[in-house]
Design an enzyme around this catalytic site. Structure first.
Site, PDB file in Angstrom:
ATOM      1  CD  GLU A  94      -3.273  -0.998   2.103  1.00 46.10           C
ATOM      2  OE1 GLU A  94      -4.265  -1.549   1.844  1.00 46.10           O
ATOM      3  OE2 GLU A  94      -2.694  -0.539   3.210  1.00 46.10           O
ATOM      4  CB  CYS A 114       5.451  -4.145  10.261  1.00 47.40           C
ATOM      5  SG  CYS A 114       6.866  -3.273  11.221  1.00 47.40           S
ATOM      6  CB  CYS A 118       3.683  -0.686  17.041  1.00 46.12           C
ATOM      7  SG  CYS A 118       5.588  -0.277  16.738  1.00 46.12           S
TER       8      CYS A 118
HETATM    9  N1  SAH Z   1       8.125   1.543  11.266  1.00 41.79           N
HETATM   10  C1  SAH Z   1       8.259   2.828  10.873  1.00 41.79           C
HETATM   11  C2  SAH Z   1       7.578   3.491   9.676  1.00 41.79           C
HETATM   12  C3  SAH Z   1       5.932   3.415   9.879  1.00 41.79           C
HETATM   13  S1  SAH Z   1       5.542   5.167   9.826  1.00 41.79           S
HETATM   14  C4  SAH Z   1       7.881   3.719  12.098  1.00 41.79           C
HETATM   15  O1  SAH Z   1       7.654   2.999  13.175  1.00 41.79           O
HETATM   16  O2  SAH Z   1       8.262   4.808  12.194  1.00 41.79           O
HETATM   17  C5  SAH Z   1       4.015   5.322  10.413  1.00 41.79           C
HETATM   18  C6  SAH Z   1       3.705   6.060  11.642  1.00 41.79           C
HETATM   19  O3  SAH Z   1       2.468   6.122  12.070  1.00 41.79           O
HETATM   20  C7  SAH Z   1       4.382   5.737  12.750  1.00 41.79           C
HETATM   21  O4  SAH Z   1       4.875   6.723  13.716  1.00 41.79           O
HETATM   22  C8  SAH Z   1       3.509   4.721  13.683  1.00 41.79           C
HETATM   23  O5  SAH Z   1       3.967   4.650  14.949  1.00 41.79           O
HETATM   24  C9  SAH Z   1       2.126   5.449  13.453  1.00 41.79           C
HETATM   25  N2  SAH Z   1       0.942   4.958  13.544  1.00 41.79           N
HETATM   26  C10 SAH Z   1       0.807   3.658  13.697  1.00 41.79           C
HETATM   27  N3  SAH Z   1      -0.452   3.321  13.766  1.00 41.79           N
HETATM   28  C11 SAH Z   1      -0.912   4.512  14.080  1.00 41.79           C
HETATM   29  C12 SAH Z   1      -2.457   5.039  14.128  1.00 41.79           C
HETATM   30  N4  SAH Z   1      -3.273   3.978  14.201  1.00 41.79           N
HETATM   31  N5  SAH Z   1      -2.698   6.022  14.107  1.00 41.79           N
HETATM   32  C13 SAH Z   1      -1.899   7.065  13.911  1.00 41.79           C
HETATM   33  N6  SAH Z   1      -0.481   6.983  13.779  1.00 41.79           N
HETATM   34  C14 SAH Z   1      -0.146   5.720  13.938  1.00 41.79           C
END
Ligand code: SAH
Length: 346
Positions: A94, A114, A118
């Protein structure tokens, strides 16, 4: 049967020069190829009119030129476009195009799924399938340009889609090289941002290799909370992460770290969270991007009310931290941060 031929888009220009030289092709043809493929977006060698006929035929014969095909596209009421693209093995990738007044940003994925899990992220809930190739990362830019409105130009690329870029680092670096190369996409380094959840041992290799912006997904300033939200914190806790950020070369007021902070109701949206954040990032040249959590089916978490988000931003600003509170974009088509979760790899 998978196509065994090498992929033209897998190689940054310098590497393509070497490959050409080894194959008896003049190295400077690599710049011409890059200019057709990336600057002009023409993927059929037959149309590369400043190359000799026999070379065009040879390139079309011996190399692959397209890594991703269109699978699906959704347009949000706010102009955000989410694409689902299909790789040769059926894996789904995506990408999200986010038009704003001053710029148009493309958010690219670096992995299928991934491994970091998280707790609030839809991609994390998918688990990990595989790394994307350089061609698959770069082809997201090539495909998504086709979705631009007439007169619209891609100005920024952020590595904030599915996956953890630093766990696919060599390929991410090569893709960035193509984004920056003057004969390829020719983006200015400050218009490219690589985001990480904090794979500390690979931060230095990234910033030393390419002069792009670094974003770090922080989300919590207490280890006990971050251990749950961003489990890689158990391996690389906050003091280790922040010490490395202070030690990295090349960062400063003109190249700050962008700390991402997804505001989650009742989890990391309190005064104490804001104060601890300010305290912990002392000495790191930083900007903080606040993103209200985008809700999705795989997480019980919710965004705080708007006034709580503004208060949190105010707490940081009052203490001298540069802070932006972002509006969620594309939530009606599940294109917002953390909602990318293409399912159904073949
Ligand atoms: N793995 C890398 C790249 C992904 S960036 C990283 O963690 O930085 C995607 C961003 O969106 C990250 O900051 C992640 O923590 C955030 N994110 C993930 N799920 C989310 C959600 N449901 N709402 C808002 N931000 C979110």
């Amino acid at each position: 049967m998978s196509d065994p031929r090498p992929h033209l888009k897998d190689l940054p220009v310098a590497a393509l020069r070497e490959r050409f030289a080894a194959a008896g092709i003049a190295p400077w043809r690599a710049e011409q190829v890059a200019s057709w493929l990336y600057a002009r977006g023409v993927e059929d060698p037959a149309a590369w009119t400043d190359l000799p006929q026999d070379l065009r035929a040879r390139l079309a014969d011996e190399w692959q030129l397209r890594a991703l095909a269109w699978d699906d596209l959704a347009r949000s009421a706010d102009g955000t476009v989410k694409a689902r693209l299909r790789a040769a093995d059926g894996a789904l990738v995506e990408s999200v195009l986010i038009p704003e007044e001053e710029r148009t940003t493309l958010c690219v994925s670096t992995q299928v799924g991934c491994p970091l899990a998280c707790s609030f992220c839809a991609t994390g809930a998918l688990g990990f399938t595989r790394n994307l190739s350089v061609a698959e990362i770069v082809d997201q830019v090539c495909r998504m340009r086709e979705a631009l409105a007439p007169g619209q130009r891609l100005t920024n690329v952020v590595f904030m889609g599915m996956g953890e870029p630093l766990l696919n680092l060599p390929r991410v670096i090569d893709a960035v090289r193509l984004l920056l190369h003057p004969k390829a996409f020719a983006l200015a380094p400050r218009r490219v941002t690589v985001s990480t959840a904090g794979v500390v041992p690979r931060l230095r290799a990234l910033v030393e290799a390419v002069p792009v912006n670094l974003a770090v997904s922080l989300h919590a300033a207490h280890d006990a909370k971050r251990d749950v939200l961003v489990p890689i914190n158990r391996r690389f806790p906050l003091d280790v992460l922040l010490a490395e950020l202070r030690a990295l070369p090349g960062l400063g007021p003109r190249r700050p770290v962008f700390f991402e902070w997804t505001l989650i109701e009742g989890v990391n949206d309190g005064r104490d969270d804001a104060r601890e954040l300010v305290r912990r990032i002392q000495g790191v040249p930083a900007k903080v991007n606040l993103i209200p959590m985008n809700a999705h089916a795989d997480s019980p978490h919710r965004p705080p009310p708007a006034e709580v988000c503004s208060r949190f931003a105010g707490e940081l600003a009052r203490r001298g931290v540069m802070v932006t509170l972002r509006r969620p974009r594309g939530a009606d088509i599940d294109a917002a941060c953390g909602q990318l979760a293409a399912r159904g790899a073949a």
